[in-house]
Design an enzyme around this catalytic site. Structure first.
Site, PDB file in Angstrom:
ATOM      1  N   SER A 208       0.844  -1.193   0.000  1.00 47.85           N
ATOM      2  CA  SER A 208       0.000   0.000   0.000  1.00 47.85           C
ATOM      3  C   SER A 208       0.884   1.250   0.000  1.00 47.85           C
ATOM      4  O   SER A 208       1.713   1.417  -0.903  1.00 47.85           O
ATOM      5  CB  SER A 208      -0.961  -0.028   1.189  1.00 47.85           C
ATOM      6  OG  SER A 208      -1.933   0.975   1.085  1.00 47.85           O
ATOM      7  N   ASP A 278     -12.657 -19.197 -14.575  1.00 50.55           N
ATOM      8  CA  ASP A 278     -11.267 -19.646 -14.699  1.00 50.55           C
ATOM      9  C   ASP A 278     -11.179 -21.158 -14.830  1.00 50.55           C
ATOM     10  O   ASP A 278     -10.077 -21.716 -14.892  1.00 50.55           O
ATOM     11  CB  ASP A 278     -10.441 -19.177 -13.496  1.00 50.55           C
ATOM     12  CG  ASP A 278     -10.893 -19.810 -12.186  1.00 50.55           C
ATOM     13  OD1 ASP A 278     -12.020 -20.336 -12.145  1.00 50.55           O
ATOM     14  OD2 ASP A 278     -10.118 -19.786 -11.212  1.00 50.55           O
ATOM     15  N   ASP A 282     -14.437 -22.528  -6.924  1.00 44.79           N
ATOM     16  CA  ASP A 282     -13.877 -22.532  -5.573  1.00 44.79           C
ATOM     17  C   ASP A 282     -14.278 -21.301  -4.777  1.00 44.79           C
ATOM     18  O   ASP A 282     -13.725 -21.031  -3.706  1.00 44.79           O
ATOM     19  CB  ASP A 282     -12.352 -22.635  -5.625  1.00 44.79           C
ATOM     20  CG  ASP A 282     -11.704 -21.502  -6.413  1.00 44.79           C
ATOM     21  OD1 ASP A 282     -12.439 -20.700  -7.023  1.00 44.79           O
ATOM     22  OD2 ASP A 282     -10.456 -21.405  -6.425  1.00 44.79           O
ATOM     23  N   VAL A 284     -13.798 -18.234  -5.746  1.00 38.49           N
ATOM     24  CA  VAL A 284     -12.809 -17.181  -5.971  1.00 38.49           C
ATOM     25  C   VAL A 284     -12.887 -16.715  -7.420  1.00 38.49           C
ATOM     26  O   VAL A 284     -12.852 -17.539  -8.341  1.00 38.49           O
ATOM     27  CB  VAL A 284     -11.383 -17.676  -5.666  1.00 38.49           C
ATOM     28  CG1 VAL A 284     -10.364 -16.570  -5.930  1.00 38.49           C
ATOM     29  CG2 VAL A 284     -11.279 -18.178  -4.235  1.00 38.49           C
ATOM     30  N   ASP A 455      -8.830  -5.926  -4.950  1.00 37.59           N
ATOM     31  CA  ASP A 455      -8.477  -4.797  -4.093  1.00 37.59           C
ATOM     32  C   ASP A 455      -9.539  -3.712  -4.234  1.00 37.59           C
ATOM     33  O   ASP A 455      -9.832  -3.256  -5.343  1.00 37.59           O
ATOM     34  CB  ASP A 455      -7.103  -4.251  -4.500  1.00 37.59           C
ATOM     35  CG  ASP A 455      -6.507  -3.300  -3.474  1.00 37.59           C
ATOM     36  OD1 ASP A 455      -7.271  -2.521  -2.876  1.00 37.59           O
ATOM     37  OD2 ASP A 455      -5.287  -3.342  -3.275  1.00 37.59           O
ATOM     38  N   HIS A 501      -7.214  -5.735  -0.311  1.00 33.25           N
ATOM     39  CA  HIS A 501      -6.102  -4.796  -0.226  1.00 33.25           C
ATOM     40  C   HIS A 501      -5.060  -5.284   0.769  1.00 33.25           C
ATOM     41  O   HIS A 501      -5.306  -5.317   1.986  1.00 33.25           O
ATOM     42  CB  HIS A 501      -6.608  -3.414   0.185  1.00 33.25           C
ATOM     43  CG  HIS A 501      -5.538  -2.379   0.234  1.00 33.25           C
ATOM     44  ND1 HIS A 501      -4.766  -2.063  -0.864  1.00 33.25           N
ATOM     45  CD2 HIS A 501      -5.082  -1.591   1.250  1.00 33.25           C
ATOM     46  CE1 HIS A 501      -3.895  -1.138  -0.540  1.00 33.25           C
ATOM     47  NE2 HIS A 501      -4.062  -0.826   0.743  1.00 33.25           N
TER      48      HIS A 501
END
Length: 588
Positions: A208, A278, A282, A284, A455, A501
Site C-alpha cells: 500500500s 477460470d 472454488d 474465488v 483490491d 487490499h
C-alpha cells in the site's frame, strides 16, 4: 529524479567507526547500549545528518513468534535485539527515530531489510519487521521524523492553514527511507563485523503506502536494494487519493445512495456468477477480466437482500474514518439505480465530455468507496464523504486542517482538476510513477510486485498500468510479448486471485495469498532461482494451508481439469488497459 547525499569519504571511515574488533558471539553480546553505540556509523557518514549516541536503547526479545496465517511471512519463532536511536538534520531542530531488529549472530545471513507503512503511516512495526529477522536479516523502520513511531505524516505535514511543512513532505515522499537504508546497512556491517569484500544483501518489503515508499527508492536510487517485494503500491498519489471520492460523486450524480447491504448483494452475485470462469469452482474470482467481458451485472436487478443490524467501531470497513457507527437492519431488492452505481464505479472516472481520466476497481472487488450513512431521523441513506479522499483534498489540495464535510458543488470535472493539479505539484515527491528503472536494472535489482485482484482500496489496474509503463519506456522497440519476457527477467508482476487490499478477502476465503515473497525474492537474488509462478497459500476458509501458484502477468490462470495453466489471452489483457484521453499528458 535521482538524488545523492552520500559521502564516499565518510563511508570509508564508517567501516572503522566502531571499537570492538571481534564479531559478537551471542545476542547478549550485541544487545547492549555500549555495543550499539560503539558500532554506529561514523558521525559524518551521511552529509548533513548527526546520529545521537545518547538516544540509543536496546532490549532483547526472546522466542517471538508469528502465525501460520500471517499475511507477509510464514510461521516462525525467533529472538532479536530491538535497537532504537535518533538522528537530526544539521541546521534543523528535528529528530528522526529509527528502529532495527537484529537477529542472533548465529542466525545472521548477511542480509538487511527496510520496511514501510500504510495510509499516512511510514511505520508498520511488528506488522513488517519479523519478516526480516526470520530470514537472518537486520530489519529496519523509521518514524520519518513525524514525532514518534505512532505519529503519521498527516499529523505533522501542516504547519498552519495554507502552509505545508515541505521537509515532512520530502521525508514522507522518499528521504526518510533513503536515510534508513544507508544507516541500517552500515550499522549491520559494523555490528556483525562484516569485511568490506563481504556482500551484504539488502531488501525491502512493504504494501500500500509502504509499496509506494518502496518504489520511491527504486525509481531514484538504483543500487539501494538488491531486491524488493512490493504489494499494491499507492502510485500516482493525487489520482489514487482523489479517486476514493469518485464513488461518492457517482452516487451524488445519479442521485441514489444505496444501503451497504444492497451493494454487498451485487458483489456476492458477481462472485457467484464469475467464480467458474477460470475453470475452477472454488468461490474465488480469479479472472476479473473474463467477468468484465461475460457477466451482465443487470441480471442482479430484483434479487433480494438482507443484512442484520450491525455496529462498527474504529476504522470501519466502509467508513475509513474514526468513530463508532451502526447500520440498521436492511432488506429489499436490488434496484436498477444500485446497478447503475456499480457500473459507473467500475468504469472509472471520465470528465463531462466522456473522456477517461482514471481507472477504477475490478469487477468483483467490494464497493468500499460507495460510502453511505443511515440517517435515523429521516430514515434514509445519505452520502458520507470517504475519509481517505476527503483528507487528501483538505490536507494537500486545500492545505487546511479540516477534512471535507460535504461534496457540494463537486463534479467529475472537479475530481479531474484535483488529480491533475496534484500531479503537477507532487510530481517529484508523492506521485512515484517514474517508469525508467534503468539504473536499478543495471545494478542487478529484482522486484516482485503483487496486487490483490479484488483490491477495493487501490485499483489493481493501477499496478498493471505501471508495469506497462515500464515495459513501453524501457523496451520500446520490442513487441509486447518480447518486452514482457525481457521485463520478467528482473521485474515480475502478480495479480493475486480474489485477494483484497494487502491481504486476504473474507468474501473469497479460498483465495491464496503469497506470504513467502521475501523467501522467493532471496532465492532469486542470491541463488538466481527466477520465479516462474509465485508461491502462495490459502490462509483461511475450508482449504486453509493448501498451496497454490499464481501466474505472472501478462499470463492469466485457467484450470483444465485439476491442473492450472497460465495462458496468454489478448482480449482479456486489453480490458486492463485504459486510454487516459482526458488528461493532457502521459500518465505512467
Amino acid at each position: 529524479m535521482r538524488f545523492s547525499l552520500f559521502n564516499p569519504q565518510a563511508a570509508a571511515l564508517a567501516a572503522i567507526a566502531y571499537t570492538t574488533a571481534v564479531t559478537a558471539a551471542s545476542l547478549e553480546d550485541v544487545c547492549t547500549v555500549e555495543y550499539a553505540r560503539s558500532h554506529l556509523p561514523a558521525s559524518t557518514f551521511i552529509q548533513g545528518i548527526t546520529l545521537d549516541q545518547s538516544s540509543v536503547t536496546t532490549n532483547i526479545v526472546k522466542n517471538a513468534s508469528t502465525s501460520a496465517t500471517s499475511t507477509f511471512y510464514p510461521a516462525a519463532t525467533f529472538s532479536y535485539c530491538n535497537l532504537t536511536l535518533a538522528y537530526t538534520h544539521d541546521g534543523r531542530d528535528d529528530q528522526v527515530l529509527i528502529q532495527y531488529w537484529l537477529p542472533d549472530p548465529s542466525k545472521f545471513e548477511n542480509r538487511y531489510l527496510s520496511t514501510g507503512g500504510g495510509g499516512y503511516a511510514i511505520y508498520s512495526g511488528a506488522q513488517s519487521l519479523p519478516g526480516g529477522v526470520m530470514y537472518g536479516a537486520v530489519a529496519g523502520a523509521t518514524d520519518g521524523g513525524f514525532g514518534s513511531f505512532s505519529t503519521n505524516a498527516d499529523a505533522a505535514m501542516l504547519l498552519a492553514n495554507g502552509t505545508l511543512d515541505y521537509e515532512t513532505l520530502y521525508m514522507f515522499g522518499y528521504k526518510a527511507h533513503w536515510e534508513l537504508s544507508k544507516i541500517g546497512k552500515q550499522l549491520t556491517r559494523n555490528c556483525y563485523g562484516m569485511a568490506d569484500k563481504t556482500k551484504l544483501y539488502s531488501y525491502y518489503q512493504g504494501c500500500s503506502e509502504g509499496g509506494r515508499e518502496g518504489w520511491s527508492q527504486i525509481q531514484r536510487y538504483g543500487d539501494e536494494w538488491d531486491g524488493a517485494a512490493i504489494g499494491a503500491p499507492a502510485f500516482r498519489w493525487s489520482f489514487q487519493q482523489t479517486q476514493h471520492l469518485y464513488s461518492n460523486i457517482v452516487t451524488k450524480t445519479l442521485g441514489y445512495y444505496p444501503p451497504p447491504c444492497e451493494m454487498e448483494k451485487i458483489i456476492n452475485e458477481t462472485i457467484s456468477a464469475c467464480d467458474s470462469l477460470d475453470g475452477l469452482k472454488d468461490g474465488v474470482v480469479s479472472r476479473s477480466d473474463l467477468c468484465q467481458l461475460h457477466f451482465d451485472i443487470d441480471t442482479v436487478v430484483g434479487k433480494s437482500y438482507y443484512c442484520a443490524v450491525s455496529t462498527n467501531s474504529g476504522y470501519g470497513k466502509r467508513k475509513r474514518q474514526m468513530g463508532a457507527s451502526s447500520t440498521p437492519e436492511q432488506n429489499g431488492t436490488v434496484t436498477a439505480k444500485a446497478v447503475e452505481v456499480a457500473k459507473e464505479v467500475i468504469r472509472g472516472l471520465r470528465d463531462t465530455k466522456g473522456r477517461q481520466v482514471y481507472l477504477s476497481y475490478q469487477t468483483a472487488a467490494d464497493f468500499d468507496d460507495v460510502t453511505t450513512r443511515y440517517n435515523s431521523e429521516t430514515g434514509k441513506w445519505e452520502l458520507e464523504v470517504d475519509g481517505l479522499g476527503g483528507e487528501h483534498i483538505a490536507l494537500l489540495v486545500e492545505k487546511n486542517g479540516t477534512n471535507l464535510s460535504n461534496l457540494d458543488g463537486v463534479t467529475y470535472d472537479t475530481l479531474k482538476e484535483w488529480m491533475i493539479s496534484g500531479m503537477v505539484e507532487f510530481a517529484s515527491t508523492l506521485q512515484t510513477n517514474w517508469p525508467d528503472l534503468t539504473p536499478f536494472h543495471e545494478a542487478g535489482g529484482k522486484v516482485i510486485h503483487f496486487h490483490g485482484e479484488a483490491d477495493a482500496s487501490i485499483p489493481t489496474a493501477s499496478s498493471v498500468r505501471y508495469w506497462e509503463s515500464v515495459r513501453s519506456i524501457m523496451y520500446p522497440n520490442l513487441s509486447y510479448k518480447e518486452g514482457a519476457a525481457a521485463l520478467k527477467d528482473w521485474y515480475q508482476l502478480y495479480l493475486v486471485p480474489g485477494a483484497a487490499h494487502c491481504g486476504t478477502n473474507p468474501l473469497m476465503p479460498n483465495g491464496p495469498f503469497p506470504q513467502t515473497n521475501l523467501q522467493v525474492l532471496i532465492n532469486w537474488v542470491e541463488k538466481d532461482v527466477k520465479p516462474v509462478t509465485l508461491n502462495a497459500t490459502v490462509l483461511q476458509g475450508e482449504n486453509v494451508g493448501e498451496n497454490r501458484q499464481i501466474c505472472g502477468w501478462p499470463l492469466r490462470p485457467k484450470w483444465k481439469g485439476n491442473k492450472m495453466e497460465c495462458e496468454y489471452d489478448q482480449t482479456s489483457i486489453d480490458t486492463w488497459h485504459y486510454d487516459f484521453n482526458g488528461v493532457p499528458m502521459p500518465v505512467y
